[in-house]
Design a protein around this motif. Structure first.
Motif, PDB file in Angstrom:
ATOM      1  N   GLU A 163      15.917  18.895  26.109  1.00  0.00           N
ATOM      2  CA  GLU A 163      15.679  17.639  25.292  1.00  0.00           C
ATOM      3  C   GLU A 163      13.910  17.345  25.164  1.00  0.00           C
ATOM      4  N   GLU A 164      13.855  16.627  23.934  1.00  0.00           N
ATOM      5  CA  GLU A 164      12.358  16.573  24.204  1.00  0.00           C
ATOM      6  C   GLU A 164      12.093  15.238  23.733  1.00  0.00           C
TER       7      GLU A 164
ATOM      8  N   GLU B  86      10.483  15.810  28.650  1.00  0.00           N
ATOM      9  CA  GLU B  86      11.638  16.802  28.596  1.00  0.00           C
ATOM     10  C   GLU B  86      12.413  17.158  30.078  1.00  0.00           C
TER      11      GLU B  86
ATOM     12  N   GLU C 298       5.768  11.947  26.631  1.00  0.00           N
ATOM     13  CA  GLU C 298       6.709  13.173  26.202  1.00  0.00           C
ATOM     14  C   GLU C 298       6.968  13.157  27.607  1.00  0.00           C
TER      15      GLU C 298
END
Length: 295
Positions: free
Chosen positions: A212-213, A208, A206
């Motif tokens: 924006e992820e 970020e 994950e």
């Protein structure tokens, strides 16, 4: 009428909660064989089988499941009532049982626990280290510790320890051979060390930045379920690894590992201690929460 001693019921509850004679014996401070013998005597006395067991597993019978559902809440209430006696003491006492993921125990919890025990000599702490999600109520824990997004909504969650960031790392030789990714999307096609949860789910890395992820399903030659072993594999040049910054800090300073995509790895609140809201908080747990907030 068949009369059963409450101590016998405590034996049954421990086995039912833990799903294992060995773990239940550890909880009660007896041997597994003694626990098995006690359960057999209870079943003979009432004339009903409560737990089916083989050499490899055990499971509650229908009668055992019904008994567990009826008496477990009552025993929890008894424990709460006994714990209320702490208010008549100058300092809290008792045993605090926590279910903790391995990596949290290493990088967050142990520094807190060691100082807590020095401050509260009448309290004992038992850490059951497991990366599997636990039902802290059913399994007899006072609380558990996990990332916030893995905590059931009916639990009270309290931040514990510092914020954490993840780091994408590999050896200098690895990057010399495969190049450095400039964005998370550049991870495609590069050998990575994947992580699999105890549930069987593979973890997507994950990221970020600027709102924006991105979650990236990485690929690679090695999949592990232990983060310390992932670090060993990264140091051996097997691939890029996605690890806690605290895990790799010393290796980054020494130059054994290099870090990439740092601007895509923000800090997160970190771990949360969680406990059931329906139960009165044990004094040892309250003392631990208050102490953890000060360190």
């Amino acid at each position: 009428m068949v009369r059963i001693d409450p101590a016998d019921l405590a034996v049954f509850l421990a086995i039912a909660r833990q799903g294992s004679f060995r773990r239940a014996a550890s909880e009660l401070g007896v041997t597994p064989s003694a626990l098995s013998h006690s359960l057999r005597l209870v079943e003979e006395r009432i004339g009903i089988r409560l737990i089916n067991r083989t050499t490899r597993s055990l499971a509650l019978t229908d009668a055992g499941a019904r008994l567990f559902a009826r008496i477990n809440p009552a025993f929890l209430d008894i424990n709460d009532a006994i714990d209320e006696l702490n208010r008549f003491r100058d300092t809290p006492f008792g045993t605090l049982r926590l279910n903790v993921p391995r990596i949290c125990a290493r990088i967050t919890l142990m520094p807190i626990v060691t100082r807590f025990l020095a401050a509260y000599p009448d309290i004992q702490v038992e850490l059951v280290i497991s990366d599997a999600l636990a039902d802290v109520v059913a399994e007899g824990f006072d609380a558990g510790i996990r990332f916030g997004d893995r905590i059931a909504r009916d639990m009270i969650a309290v931040p514990i320890g510092p914020r954490h960031a993840f780091a994408v790392v590999a050896t200098p030789d690895y990057f010399a051979k495969h190049g450095k990714p400039l964005t998370p999307r550049d991870l495609a096609g590069r050998p990575c060390i994947r992580y699999r949860f105890m549930s069987g789910t593979l973890y997507d890395w994950e990221f970020e930045r600027g709102g924006e992820e991105i979650a990236v399903e990485v690929d690679g030659p090695l999949t592990l379920s232990e983060q310390d072993v992932m670090l060993d594999a990264a140091l051996a040049g097997t691939g890029m690894a996605y690890l806690f910054e605290e895990q790799v800090r010393a290796h980054l300073r020494s130059g054994a590992l290099l870090r990439v995509l740092e601007d895509w790895c923000p800090y997160y609140p970190g771990f949360y201690l969680y406990y059931p809201s329906r139960r009165q908080m044990p004094s040892a747990l309250r003392a631990f929460i208050d102490f953890a907030r000060t360190v």
